[in-house]
Scaffold this active site. Structure first.
Site, PDB file in Angstrom:
ATOM      1  N   LYS A 298      49.149  74.199  36.481  1.00 39.22           N
ATOM      2  CA  LYS A 298      49.045  75.171  35.385  1.00 39.22           C
ATOM      3  C   LYS A 298      49.399  76.536  35.959  1.00 39.22           C
ATOM      4  CE  LYS A 298      45.973  77.260  32.012  1.00 39.22           C
ATOM      5  NZ  LYS A 298      44.693  77.153  31.297  1.00 39.22           N
ATOM      6  N   ARG A 308      45.851  83.054  23.373  1.00 40.54           N
ATOM      7  CA  ARG A 308      44.699  83.922  23.656  1.00 40.54           C
ATOM      8  C   ARG A 308      44.361  84.773  22.435  1.00 40.54           C
ATOM      9  NH1 ARG A 308      46.325  85.489  29.875  1.00 40.54           N
ATOM     10  NH2 ARG A 308      46.299  83.335  30.642  1.00 40.54           N
ATOM     11  N   LYS A 320      44.974  85.982  35.628  1.00 39.04           N
ATOM     12  CA  LYS A 320      44.437  84.704  36.100  1.00 39.04           C
ATOM     13  C   LYS A 320      45.162  84.215  37.356  1.00 39.04           C
ATOM     14  CE  LYS A 320      42.620  83.306  31.565  1.00 39.04           C
ATOM     15  NZ  LYS A 320      42.374  82.184  30.621  1.00 39.04           N
ATOM     16  N   GLU A 336      48.730  70.294  44.600  1.00 41.41           N
ATOM     17  CA  GLU A 336      47.782  70.049  43.510  1.00 41.41           C
ATOM     18  C   GLU A 336      47.800  68.583  43.076  1.00 41.41           C
ATOM     19  OE1 GLU A 336      45.567  71.986  42.258  1.00 41.41           O
ATOM     20  OE2 GLU A 336      46.159  74.033  42.755  1.00 41.41           O
ATOM     21  N   LYS A 351      52.023  72.692  32.783  1.00 38.71           N
ATOM     22  CA  LYS A 351      51.917  73.692  31.728  1.00 38.71           C
ATOM     23  C   LYS A 351      52.395  75.038  32.230  1.00 38.71           C
ATOM     24  CE  LYS A 351      48.237  75.903  29.126  1.00 38.71           C
ATOM     25  NZ  LYS A 351      46.818  75.957  28.923  1.00 38.71           N
ATOM     26  N   SER A 377      51.676  77.815  23.461  1.00 40.65           N
ATOM     27  CA  SER A 377      51.762  78.657  22.266  1.00 40.65           C
ATOM     28  C   SER A 377      53.015  79.530  22.257  1.00 40.65           C
ATOM     29  CB  SER A 377      50.502  79.514  22.159  1.00 40.65           C
ATOM     30  OG  SER A 377      50.302  80.260  23.350  1.00 40.65           O
ATOM     31  N   TYR A 416      51.950  72.023  19.372  1.00 39.63           N
ATOM     32  CA  TYR A 416      51.523  72.491  18.056  1.00 39.63           C
ATOM     33  C   TYR A 416      52.469  71.972  16.971  1.00 39.63           C
ATOM     34  CZ  TYR A 416      48.830  75.397  21.149  1.00 39.63           C
ATOM     35  OH  TYR A 416      47.977  75.804  22.145  1.00 39.63           O
TER      36      TYR A 416
HETATM   37  C1  PBG Z   1      42.394  78.085  28.875  1.00 39.99           C
HETATM   38  C2  PBG Z   1      43.606  77.531  28.201  1.00 39.99           C
HETATM   39  C3  PBG Z   1      44.728  78.294  27.912  1.00 39.99           C
HETATM   40  C4  PBG Z   1      45.608  77.452  27.248  1.00 39.99           C
HETATM   41  C5  PBG Z   1      45.010  76.199  27.164  1.00 39.99           C
HETATM   42  N1  PBG Z   1      43.754  76.254  27.782  1.00 39.99           N
HETATM   43  C6  PBG Z   1      45.017  79.733  28.115  1.00 39.99           C
HETATM   44  C7  PBG Z   1      44.884  80.319  29.434  1.00 39.99           C
HETATM   45  O1  PBG Z   1      44.871  79.653  30.469  1.00 39.99           O
HETATM   46  O2  PBG Z   1      44.744  81.533  29.484  1.00 39.99           O
HETATM   47  C8  PBG Z   1      46.939  77.894  26.749  1.00 39.99           C
HETATM   48  C9  PBG Z   1      47.572  77.058  25.724  1.00 39.99           C
HETATM   49  C10 PBG Z   1      48.692  77.702  25.021  1.00 39.99           C
HETATM   50  O3  PBG Z   1      49.156  78.830  25.348  1.00 39.99           O
HETATM   51  O4  PBG Z   1      49.168  77.072  24.075  1.00 39.99           O
HETATM   52  N2  PBG Z   1      41.644  77.289  29.637  1.00 39.99           N
END
Ligand code: PBG
Length: 440
Positions: A298, A308, A320, A336, A351, A377, A416
């Site tokens: 990720k 968010r 992050k 990982e 991701k 997203s 989505y």
């Molecule tokens: C947080 C989480 C995030 C997403 C899924 N779980 C956001 C982040 O890590 O800040 C993002 C999913 C998306 O952008 O569609 N644990």
């Protein structure tokens, strides 16, 4: 009568006996293969017609036809029956240069020249069964639109959500992942609401399992929706995200979700060692059957912006980057992967999706475990925005992006678009479906 058109010119000279080998049909009492004798030339040019006829037609064939021996004798005697001529070569536009053909032993276009050939050689497929539908839930009764994600809503957990799940199941999407919008009043620095057995997520899981026992429910394991700091872990005074203490909380969260009936818990927090710890915690509580989908690779990505906003979960300070991976890194994804495999992950997730296809392929080639891709997203919103502005064909780009994630090596895709794409695949827009299936 069932019939089908065989479109291959290679079969044009094949007789009945040979054709049986091709189509795998045998002569038996009620079944006959026939070529229509009086079919129009245009029809024949398209290909042969194979019919499985009932007794009635069988009788008419007997009446009509010469015996096999008579047919053969006629041909041997030089009286072969008429067949349409090969059509003339189509003309090129005036002014087309006359050239001698290139001496190519391989012309890959040969296998792409008709919809049927393209369909035959298509290497990757896309099915609603591959989709996991991420759904945002909140305590409200109404569904609240999410500004940055057109077509997505924070769904009321008792109403809108249940309806959305029903719609998805209607078109073969039977897997969802839940993301809660938690009231500010329940957020805290240690995110303890995350393991409240009567919190929004466990309550919703119980409701959905009651309605749809065979629905596959994935959950997100991370503290950010519950953290007053908007981080995935507990934040120390100096801004450091505390690893092992966070893992302790995540284990409680995962167990609480499993207790409510979750099928797959999905740690998205990127703390070290959380997969092994969660596995042990689940097993200790009797949840050996609950799977872990680990967010293995990720990345600290700007593509999460709209998400968010949806959850109002922006980090209150900083970013992050001390736990999510550097988008510049490739080999690190293997580190990982090894850890997650050793710790007992059942599914490995990459991701974001499309910008990280190389990482999906890397994991696919280095692990026998199922691979998930998260079309996040930002990817969704870009396609939606491009479509609204009429800069791209939203539906085609949507289907192509999903196909590309599969081609890249993803078994399942969190998207989505799950409902919209499944509707296309299920033929609610059958024209497009035909074009896509036939790659036309
Ligand atoms: C947080 C989480 C995030 C997403 C899924 N779980 C956001 C982040 O890590 O800040 C993002 C999913 C998306 O952008 O569609 N644990």
């Amino acid at each position: 009568m069932a019939s089908g058109v065989l479109n291959s010119p290679g079969l044009a000279g094949v007789g009945v006996a040979d054709l049986q080998r091709y189509v795998g049909l045998k002569h038996s009492s009620g079944v006959a293969l026939c070529f229509p004798r009086n079919a129009k030339a245009s029809r024949l040019r398209r290909g042969l017609i194979v019919s499985i006829a009932g007794d009635k037609q069988n009788e008419s064939i007997k009446k009509l036809g010469l015996s096999d021996a008579e047919c053969e004798a006629a041909v041997v005697a030089g009286n072969a029956p008429e067949a349409p001529p090969v059509p003339p070569k189509p003309a090129a536009p005036v002014g087309t240069p006359v050239v001698s053909s290139l001496p190519l032993s391989r012309r890959p276009r040969r296998n792409r020249r008709s919809p049927a050939l393209r369909a035959a050689f298509q290497e990757t497929s896309l099915s609603p069964a591959n989709f996991v539908y991420p759904l945002f839930i909140h305590e409200g009764e109404e569904d609240t639109p999410i500004g940055a994600m057109p077509g997505c809503y924070r769904l009321g957990w008792r109403h809108g959500l249940v309806e959305e799940v029903a719609k998805a199941r209607d078109v073969g999407v039977n897997s969802i992942v839940l993301f809660p919008k938690v009231p500010d009043g329940l957020k805290s620095p240690t995110g303890d609401e995350a393991y409240n057995d009567n919190g929004l997520v466990p309550r919703t899981i119980r409701l959905l399992k009651d309605r749809y026992p065979d629905l596959v429910i994935y959950t997100d394991v991370a503290l950010d929706p519950y953290s007053s700091d908007g981080h995935d872990g507990i934040v120390r005074e100096d801004g450091v995200i505390m690893n092992d203490e966070t893992v302790h909380q995540l284990c409680k969260q995962a167990v609480s979700q499993a207790r409510a009936g979750a099928d797959v818990v999905s740690p998205s927090d990127m703390m070290d060692g959380r997969v092994g710890a969660i596995r042990a915690a689940l097993d200790a509580e009797g949840f050996q059957h609950v799977s872990i989908m680990s967010y293995t690779a990720k990345y600290a990505s700007s593509f999460y912006g709209p998400f968010r906003e949806a959850l109002d979960s922006n980090p209150r300070f900083g970013d992050k980057k001390t736990y999510q991976m550097n988008p510049a890194n490739y080999r690190e994804a293997l580190v990982e992967t090894r850890e997650d495999e050793a710790e007992g992950a059942d599914i490995l997730l990459v991701k974001p999706g499309l910008p990280y296809l190389d990482i999906i392929r890397l994991l696919r080639d280095n692990s026998p475990l199922p691979i998930a891709a998260y079309q996040v997203s930002g990817e969704y919103s870009m396609i939606k925005a491009g479509g609204v502005l009429k800069m791209i064909d939203e539906e085609r780009v949507m289907m192509e992006s999903l196909m590309c994630l599969r081609r890249g090596g993803a078994d399942i895709i969190l998207t989505y678009f799950a409902l919209q794409a499944a509707r296309v695949l299920c033929g609610e827009k059958s024209k497009l479906r035909t074009r896509l299936l036939l790659n036309d």
